[in-house]
Design a protein around this motif. Structure first.
Motif, PDB file in Angstrom:
ATOM      1  N   ALA A 100       0.830  -1.210   0.000  1.00 21.47           N
ATOM      2  CA  ALA A 100       0.000   0.000   0.000  1.00 21.47           C
ATOM      3  C   ALA A 100       0.863   1.257   0.000  1.00 21.47           C
ATOM      4  O   ALA A 100       0.637   2.195  -0.784  1.00 21.47           O
ATOM      5  N   ILE A 101       1.882   1.273   0.870  1.00 15.01           N
ATOM      6  CA  ILE A 101       2.714   2.476   0.983  1.00 15.01           C
ATOM      7  C   ILE A 101       3.563   2.662  -0.279  1.00 15.01           C
ATOM      8  O   ILE A 101       3.786   3.790  -0.742  1.00 15.01           O
ATOM      9  N   THR A 102       4.019   1.558  -0.863  1.00 20.55           N
ATOM     10  CA  THR A 102       4.789   1.662  -2.105  1.00 20.55           C
ATOM     11  C   THR A 102       3.934   2.349  -3.171  1.00 20.55           C
ATOM     12  O   THR A 102       4.414   3.233  -3.896  1.00 20.55           O
ATOM     13  N   ILE A 103       2.686   1.961  -3.253  1.00 20.19           N
ATOM     14  CA  ILE A 103       1.807   2.573  -4.245  1.00 20.19           C
ATOM     15  C   ILE A 103       1.630   4.065  -3.955  1.00 20.19           C
ATOM     16  O   ILE A 103       1.723   4.908  -4.852  1.00 20.19           O
ATOM     17  N   VAL A 104       1.428   4.400  -2.683  1.00 17.29           N
ATOM     18  CA  VAL A 104       1.271   5.814  -2.315  1.00 17.29           C
ATOM     19  C   VAL A 104       2.496   6.618  -2.756  1.00 17.29           C
ATOM     20  O   VAL A 104       2.375   7.673  -3.394  1.00 17.29           O
ATOM     21  N   PHE A 105       3.689   6.110  -2.463  1.00 19.19           N
ATOM     22  CA  PHE A 105       4.912   6.845  -2.828  1.00 19.19           C
ATOM     23  C   PHE A 105       5.133   6.857  -4.332  1.00 19.19           C
ATOM     24  O   PHE A 105       5.679   7.822  -4.879  1.00 19.19           O
ATOM     25  N   LEU A 106       4.705   5.774  -4.990  1.00 19.53           N
ATOM     26  CA  LEU A 106       4.807   5.743  -6.457  1.00 19.53           C
ATOM     27  C   LEU A 106       3.959   6.860  -7.057  1.00 19.53           C
ATOM     28  O   LEU A 106       4.385   7.572  -7.976  1.00 19.53           O
ATOM     29  N   LEU A 107       2.761   7.015  -6.536  1.00 21.21           N
ATOM     30  CA  LEU A 107       1.857   8.037  -7.054  1.00 21.21           C
ATOM     31  C   LEU A 107       2.407   9.433  -6.777  1.00 21.21           C
ATOM     32  O   LEU A 107       2.280  10.335  -7.596  1.00 21.21           O
ATOM     33  N   GLN A 108       3.050   9.582  -5.609  1.00 26.32           N
ATOM     34  CA  GLN A 108       3.565  10.906  -5.245  1.00 26.32           C
ATOM     35  C   GLN A 108       4.841  11.249  -5.996  1.00 26.32           C
ATOM     36  O   GLN A 108       5.013  12.365  -6.476  1.00 26.32           O
ATOM     37  N   HIS A 109       5.741  10.279  -6.079  1.00 31.53           N
ATOM     38  CA  HIS A 109       7.089  10.602  -6.580  1.00 31.53           C
ATOM     39  C   HIS A 109       7.446   9.860  -7.853  1.00 31.53           C
ATOM     40  O   HIS A 109       8.564   9.984  -8.338  1.00 31.53           O
ATOM     41  N   GLY A 110       6.558   9.058  -8.369  1.00 33.44           N
ATOM     42  CA  GLY A 110       6.815   8.353  -9.616  1.00 33.44           C
ATOM     43  C   GLY A 110       8.015   7.420  -9.507  1.00 33.44           C
ATOM     44  O   GLY A 110       8.201   6.758  -8.487  1.00 33.44           O
TER      45      GLY A 110
END
Lengths: 246, 212
Positions: free
Chosen positions: B151-161
């Motif tokens: 879940a957190i990986t996805i959140v950071f992916l969305l924020q920072h690509g």
């Protein structure tokens, strides 16, 4: 030659604490049960028969007095010996059947044998035989909730017999069963009593039990009111059955 | 009264205990799922807080200059907040898991009483519940840790690509996962063994009478 006593209680008392108020349930029971006897402990609800049953079976500790099972003072046994006694010497049957819900009929019967150190194969073989003995040869792989009350009680009887105990203790074995099924269960208990020479002790208020009992112990208010043996009972059965019908 | 010598032999082979526990999990599937889910949720929450911290630290260390500056500016504030979050999630995790295990074992008091009537030693009862709760704990914690990280990986992916992937803090996440899994499993085992111990120590008649 006088018969040997399998269970003996001396001045047995049990008091429960209801909050801070002591509630005496058993007020001094002296009882001797002989080997191979079929004995019924009769009495109204609240008379203390289940409590007496628990004491005789080593399932609860008396407040005062002694219980001897096969001449061994139960109070002197440590946890291991007590477990051993429950495993090998006594078979228990309950009103609510108390089968382990996650196990099949066969596994329920195997459990005490596994505790007793039998291999899985030996236990399975013996469990199958026992199920045939109690008339449930076909439903061995059913879970308790897939069986009727009468069938569950048959499994419980087979489980009680698993380690060839000297005593079968049955607490209201017919309490949750209809009249006909109850009769069948009583007949089955009597048959086991005759064939396997196992002492059967039932706590009950089911008058159908009188028919098969060698002796009846009437308990009232935590004391033994009277003990009747077979000869006396025969005379009275007509009366009692009349009562039941009415 | 001479005490007759009793030949001592009572056993519960591990293979049988293992089978029994496994079957109990399978048959009480619905209940097992609920218990496992509550462990999973607790650990997933804890792990997401851990992961979020790990990602932030990784970005501060390895991220581009501009990002690093803004992050460092907030880092003091972030750190205080994350301590709060970790404590809170730990609390949720402990209470949730212990409660779920307590309930699921306490309601089986009658079963424990019955087993003791059949000659089970306290040790057998504990062994069965240990195996069951170990399975619950491990399964729930591992799944929870994976879900938390995911879940957190996805959140950071969305924020920072892509940046999030290039700084992916694998080492830290692994370390935190281990901590979470050990914590989750330990809590599950403690939560199960305590009520099992209480019921097993009772006289069988009492355990069977025990109302929950």
């Amino acid at each position: 030659m006088p018969k040997e006593a399998i269970v003996r209680t001396i001045g047995l008392k049990k008091t429960y604490m209801l909050g801070k108020i002591p509630l005496p349930v058993l007020k001094g029971i002296d009882l001797e049960i002989l080997k191979g006897e079929y004995i019924s402990i009769m009495g109204p609800s609240g008379s203390g028969k289940t409590t007496l049953f628990n004491m005789i079976g080593g399932l609860d500790k008396p407040t005062e007095g002694k219980v001897y099972i096969d001449e061994v003072d139960v109070a002197q046994l440590d946890a291991y010996e007590l477990a051993w006694l429950r495993c090998r010497k006594i078979g228990y049957i309950f009103q609510t059947f108390n089968l382990i819900p996650v196990m099949t009929a066969l596994e329920n019967i195997m459990l005490p044998m596994i505790f007793a150190g039998l291999s899985t194969d030996e236990a399975m073989e013996k469990a199958r035989q026992l199920l045939v003995t109690v008339g449930l040869g076909e439903r061995i792989h059913h879970k308790p909730f897939e069986l009727s009350g009468g069938q569950q009680q048959r499994v419980a009887i087979a489980r009680a017999l698993a380690n060839d105990p000297a005593i079968i203790l049955a607490d209201e074995p017919t309490g949750n069963l209809d009249l006909r099924t109850g009769k069948e269960i009583i007949q089955l208990l009597k048959q086991m009593n005759r064939e396997k020479k196992v002492s059967v002790i039932t706590a009950t208020h089911d008058l159908k039990m009188l028919d098969v009992s060698d002796r009846v112990v009437w308990v009232r208010d935590g004391l033994i009111e009277r003990v009747e043996d077979r000869a006396n009972l025969d005379i009275k059965i007509g009366e009692v059955e009349g009562e039941e019908a009415g | 009264m001479t005490k007759k010598k009793i030949e001592k032999q009572l056993s519960l082979p591990f293979r049988n205990a293992f089978q029994m526990s496994l079957r109990s999990l399978k048959i009480r599937f619905g209940r097992s799922i609920i218990v496992t889910m509550s462990i999973l949720l607790g650990i997933a929450f804890l792990m997401s807080v851990f992961s979020s911290n790990a990602f932030t630290n990784a970005l501060i260390e390895k991220g581009p200059e501009a990002l690093r500056a803004t992050m460092q500016q907030n880092s003091q504030e972030l750190r205080t907040r994350s301590i709060w979050l970790v404590s809170l999630s730990l609390l949720v995790c402990v209470v949730g898991i212990v409660n779920a295990m307590l309930m699921s074992v306490t309601e089986r008091s009658r079963e424990i009483g019955t087993m003791k009537c059949l000659g089970a030693l306290d040790r057998f009862v504990m062994e069965l519940f240990l195996l069951e709760s170990l399975a619950h704990g491990l399964l729930g914690s591992i799944a929870g840790a994976i879900i938390g990280i995911f879940a957190i990986t996805i959140v950071f992916l969305l924020q920072h690509g892509r940046l999030a992937i290039s700084v992916f803090p694998a080492g830290a996440l692994l370390k935190y996962s281990l901590v979470s899994i050990i914590l989750g499993t330990t809590l599950a085992v403690i939560g199960a063994l305590y009520p099992a111990y209480v019921s097993a120590r009772m006289e069988p008649a009492e355990a069977m009478r025990r109302e929950v």
